[in-house]
Design a protein around this motif. Structure first.
Motif, PDB file in Angstrom:
ATOM      1  N   ALA A  70     -36.672  91.230   7.512  1.00  0.00           N
ATOM      2  CA  ALA A  70     -36.497  90.047   8.372  1.00  0.00           C
ATOM      3  C   ALA A  70     -35.309  90.203   9.320  1.00  0.00           C
ATOM      4  CB  ALA A  70     -36.319  88.802   7.515  1.00  0.00           C
ATOM      5  N   TYR A  71     -34.249  90.884   8.875  1.00  0.00           N
ATOM      6  CA  TYR A  71     -33.098  91.085   9.766  1.00  0.00           C
ATOM      7  C   TYR A  71     -33.500  91.923  10.967  1.00  0.00           C
ATOM      8  CZ  TYR A  71     -30.154  89.686   5.781  1.00  0.00           C
ATOM      9  OH  TYR A  71     -29.596  89.025   4.736  1.00  0.00           O
TER      10      TYR A  71
ATOM     11  N   GLU B 187     -36.495  92.399  12.184  1.00  0.00           N
ATOM     12  CA  GLU B 187     -37.437  91.669  13.044  1.00  0.00           C
ATOM     13  C   GLU B 187     -36.694  90.655  13.908  1.00  0.00           C
ATOM     14  OE1 GLU B 187     -40.665  89.959  10.836  1.00  0.00           O
ATOM     15  OE2 GLU B 187     -41.824  91.791  11.138  1.00  0.00           O
ATOM     16  N   ALA B 188     -35.743  89.945  13.282  1.00  0.00           N
ATOM     17  CA  ALA B 188     -34.991  88.941  14.043  1.00  0.00           C
ATOM     18  C   ALA B 188     -34.282  89.603  15.216  1.00  0.00           C
ATOM     19  CB  ALA B 188     -33.980  88.253  13.138  1.00  0.00           C
ATOM     20  N   SER B 189     -33.709  90.761  14.958  1.00  0.00           N
ATOM     21  CA  SER B 189     -32.964  91.456  16.002  1.00  0.00           C
ATOM     22  C   SER B 189     -33.893  91.937  17.114  1.00  0.00           C
ATOM     23  CB  SER B 189     -32.211  92.632  15.382  1.00  0.00           C
ATOM     24  OG  SER B 189     -31.658  93.429  16.376  1.00  0.00           O
ATOM     25  N   LEU B 190     -35.020  92.549  16.733  1.00  0.00           N
ATOM     26  CA  LEU B 190     -35.964  93.031  17.740  1.00  0.00           C
ATOM     27  C   LEU B 190     -36.504  91.866  18.571  1.00  0.00           C
ATOM     28  CD1 LEU B 190     -37.993  95.621  15.637  1.00  0.00           C
ATOM     29  CD2 LEU B 190     -36.312  96.107  17.410  1.00  0.00           C
ATOM     30  N   ALA B 191     -36.769  90.741  17.904  1.00  0.00           N
ATOM     31  CA  ALA B 191     -37.347  89.598  18.613  1.00  0.00           C
ATOM     32  C   ALA B 191     -36.374  89.010  19.631  1.00  0.00           C
ATOM     33  CB  ALA B 191     -37.775  88.518  17.615  1.00  0.00           C
ATOM     34  N   LEU B 192     -35.086  89.312  19.466  1.00  0.00           N
ATOM     35  CA  LEU B 192     -34.104  88.817  20.440  1.00  0.00           C
ATOM     36  C   LEU B 192     -33.954  89.769  21.620  1.00  0.00           C
ATOM     37  CD1 LEU B 192     -31.399  87.518  17.982  1.00  0.00           C
ATOM     38  CD2 LEU B 192     -32.599  86.145  19.670  1.00  0.00           C
TER      39      LEU B 192
ATOM     40  N   ALA C 280     -33.388  93.155  21.178  1.00  0.00           N
ATOM     41  CA  ALA C 280     -32.528  94.292  20.855  1.00  0.00           C
ATOM     42  C   ALA C 280     -33.380  95.554  20.796  1.00  0.00           C
ATOM     43  CB  ALA C 280     -31.832  94.075  19.520  1.00  0.00           C
TER      44      ALA C 280
ATOM     45  N   MET D 292     -44.517  92.133  18.493  1.00  0.00           N
ATOM     46  CA  MET D 292     -43.851  92.375  17.222  1.00  0.00           C
ATOM     47  C   MET D 292     -44.709  93.246  16.312  1.00  0.00           C
ATOM     48  SD  MET D 292     -40.821  91.474  17.028  1.00  0.00           S
ATOM     49  CE  MET D 292     -40.297  91.530  15.340  1.00  0.00           C
TER      50      MET D 292
ATOM     51  N   PHE E 186     -39.184  82.727  13.057  1.00  0.00           N
ATOM     52  CA  PHE E 186     -40.074  83.231  12.020  1.00  0.00           C
ATOM     53  C   PHE E 186     -40.340  82.196  10.924  1.00  0.00           C
ATOM     54  CE2 PHE E 186     -38.262  86.783  14.173  1.00  0.00           C
ATOM     55  CZ  PHE E 186     -39.247  87.748  14.193  1.00  0.00           C
TER      56      PHE E 186
ATOM     57  N   ASN F  80     -34.355  83.459   9.040  1.00  0.00           N
ATOM     58  CA  ASN F  80     -33.788  84.798   8.831  1.00  0.00           C
ATOM     59  C   ASN F  80     -32.520  85.024   9.629  1.00  0.00           C
ATOM     60  OD1 ASN F  80     -35.082  84.827  11.268  1.00  0.00           O
ATOM     61  ND2 ASN F  80     -36.081  86.786  11.001  1.00  0.00           N
TER      62      ASN F  80
ATOM     63  N   PHE G 295     -28.831  86.410  10.425  1.00  0.00           N
ATOM     64  CA  PHE G 295     -28.154  87.646  10.032  1.00  0.00           C
ATOM     65  C   PHE G 295     -27.053  87.305   9.033  1.00  0.00           C
ATOM     66  CE2 PHE G 295     -29.255  88.543  14.607  1.00  0.00           C
ATOM     67  CZ  PHE G 295     -30.305  89.398  14.317  1.00  0.00           C
TER      68      PHE G 295
ATOM     69  N   ILE H   3     -25.976  91.900  22.748  1.00  0.00           N
ATOM     70  CA  ILE H   3     -26.843  93.070  22.929  1.00  0.00           C
ATOM     71  C   ILE H   3     -27.508  93.083  24.298  1.00  0.00           C
ATOM     72  CG2 ILE H   3     -27.367  93.506  20.491  1.00  0.00           C
ATOM     73  CD1 ILE H   3     -30.086  92.030  21.205  1.00  0.00           C
TER      74      ILE H   3
END
Lengths: 297, 254
Positions: A179-180, A182-187, A189, B55, B93, B97, B99, B113
């Motif tokens: 989930a970490y 995915e969260a990052s990619l979805a932003l 990154a 995704m 999601f 989730n 960080f 980023i």
């Protein structure tokens, strides 16, 4: 004899057997520690503890005044280990990140076990490679007559600690919840940003534990450094100096030392110093690992 | 402009290995409207929403066919800059989730980023604005340095929404955002979605039909990867044209 009493007897015999084995293991470990302690202490009847740790010159067979300073060896051990880590840590973390987040799973399934098998290569074989491969190469680039020096030992120790560092770091990275990522990619990154800024920090305690374990392996390693570092007793001034580490000094001299002399006891004292150093490293690794596992829950 | 859908799926097929999960879907999501995707478990609603910001790319062995247009241009194919796309299309999601960082850093992450952080003042401003927009500011303004895990589930989900808003997306995808939180927190998030649609295009996958009826303008009903019916939410919930839709929304199955 009835079936039941037979079974009871079996139970009791088994229990006694396991208890016996457990006791043997504990007795052996405690015994080694006690032997190390009792064999070290007589050295300090003649050698000042502070001088032992702070003097540079180790010359126990000098005809007039024998000298028992192990500072050169401590510094050599730390130097070789530190340089080994400087080499192994970036490579190890890089490979771990590649295996956990970049490589196709089929690649990981093959490469990871292969890397773990590297840990099984006998240290004498690695030392041999140090003499015939790394040594001549280092001699060539440094313009010296030989390449048996601290850097050679460090390179070999880096290779030897890589399997531990890669394997445990990869476990730590894979344990980071997806989930970490995915969260990052979805932003928005990139994969690189996700690994460096989310996954590595989340896996940090596990990675530190991996480094500590790799370091424990490196600092205690004997045969490889004995073969590759040149074994000069002088205080090291640079990476291309030949050095003698704590471990190689014990290995070289213990076979020939007259028993129950100060020299003999002093070698045990070196062993005790080494034991305390590795114990400290393993303890730190354990603390980090425990914190890491708590975090997982 | 208002006639052109923000997102348009055209004959969209999706495969997990040999298994086809989406079958020739045609769904259009209009700007500043909420489009809900409903259907029973395993109908492909999450798969669908995850194709919209690519995704599913991170899932091994998947394949997509057909097309997805955003503002009229295709987002499929290897030439598309997926990183840029995901910045435009944010996602929240199913399970919150955040960080394992501070509340502040959770929101600052996307800005950093993407090179949008700027000065410290600007960063603080955007973090505050995002938290206000996600209706979380009053609850956390005194403890921005606390770890995000110290928040309740519903607060964590609003934090994730704030985090998505901070990078100024055009679309926000919600993948069952309330399935892991309590009813009161759910109500807060539904209010939030209601307000967000004045600025953003919203797509929400939900298991909860009442939620779809409450928050959405359009509803798509999926079954086993096929689009059964797609219409205005009003119509779907009052006079569905398909028998299957009616059976589903009246709770006869699913």
């Amino acid at each position: 004899m009835t079936k039941r009493t037979l079974r009871n007897l079996q139970e009791r015999a088994l229990r006694a057997f396991f208890l016996f084995n457990g006791i043997i293991a504990i007795v052996a470990l405690v015994g080694i520690f006690v032997l190390l302690l009792t064999s070290s202490f007589p050295a300090f009847r003649e050698v000042d503890l502070f001088k032992f740790l702070s003097e540079k010159i180790w010359d126990p067979t000098a005809p007039d005044i024998p000298l028992y300073g192990i500072l050169s060896q401590i510094v050599s051990s730390l130097m070789v280990t530190a340089v080994a880590l400087v080499i192994a840590v970036p490579i190890g973390i890089g490979v771990a990140a590649y295996l956990s987040d970049v490589a196709h799973w089929r690649v990981r399934e093959i490469v990871k076990p292969v890397i773990e098998v590297l840990a099984a290569i006998p240290s004498v074989v690695i030392g041999f490679l140090g003499i015939v491969l790394v040594g001549p190469f280092l001699a060539k680039i440094s313009g010296r007559t030989h390449g048996l020096n601290a850097l050679n030992g460090a390179v070999l120790l880096a290779v030897m600690s890589l399997p531990t560092i890669i394997s445990i770091s990869e476990d730590a990275l894979s344990a980071v919840p997806s989930a970490y990522g995915e969260a990052s990619l979805a932003l928005g990154a990139s994969k690189w940003q996700t690994i460096v800024r989310v996954k590595l920090p989340a896996a940090l305690s596990g990675i530190i534990a991996a480094i500590m374990l790799g370091m424990g392996r490196a600092i205690g390693e004997t045969m490889t450094v004995l073969m590759a570092t040149g074994n000069a007793r002088s205080f090291p001034t640079g990476l291309f100096d030949s050095v003698r580490t704590l471990t190689s000094n014990i290995a070289i001299e213990l076979g020939e030392v007259p028993y129950f002399t100060t020299h003999y006891y002093a070698l045990f004292a070196i062993g005790l110093v080494l034991f305390l150093m590795t114990f400290l490293i393993n303890l730190l690794a354990d603390i980090f690992l425990r914190k890491y596992q708590e975090h997982e829950l | 402009m208002s006639d052109q859908p923000k997102i348009e799926a055209k004959n969209l097929d999706f495969y997990y290995g040999a298994k086809q999960a989406l079958k020739s879907l045609n769904i259009a999501c209009h700007p500043r409207k909420v489009t809900a995707i409903i259907g029973p478990s395993g109908c492909g609603k999450s798969t669908f929403i995850r194709t919209l910001n690519r995704m599913n790319d991170v899932v091994a062995g998947t394949r997509v066919a057909g097309d997805i247009l955003v503002d009229g241009s295709s987002i499929l194919g290897p030439k598309i800059d997926v990183v840029e796309l995901r910045k435009r299309i944010g996602m929240v999601f199913q399970k919150p989730n955040p960080f394992p960082k501070s509340i502040f850093d959770n929101i600052a992450y996307g800005l950093r980023i993407n090179g949008m952080a700027g000065s410290r003042e600007h960063l603080e401003e955007v973090v505050e604005k995002s938290l206000v927009e996600a209706a979380l500011w009053d609850e956390v303004k005194d403890r921005l340095k606390d770890n995000a895990f110290a928040l309740s589930g519903g607060q964590q989900q609003r934090l994730c929404i704030a985090r998505a808003l901070a990078v100024e997306p055009e679309v926000i995808l919600f993948d069952e955002p309330c399935s892991a939180i309590d009813p009161i927190a759910t109500a807060k998030i539904e209010d939030l979605i209601e307000r967000l649609k004045s600025t953003y295009t919203v797509v929400i996958v939900t298991h909860n039909m009442q939620q779809a009826a409450r928050v959405s303008d359009y509803t798509a009903f999926l079954m086993l990867g096929e689009l059964i019916e797609f219409d205005e939410t009003k119509k779907i919930f009052t006079a569905p044209s398909q028998k299957m839709t009616e059976d589903y929304i009246t709770g006869r199955f699913g």
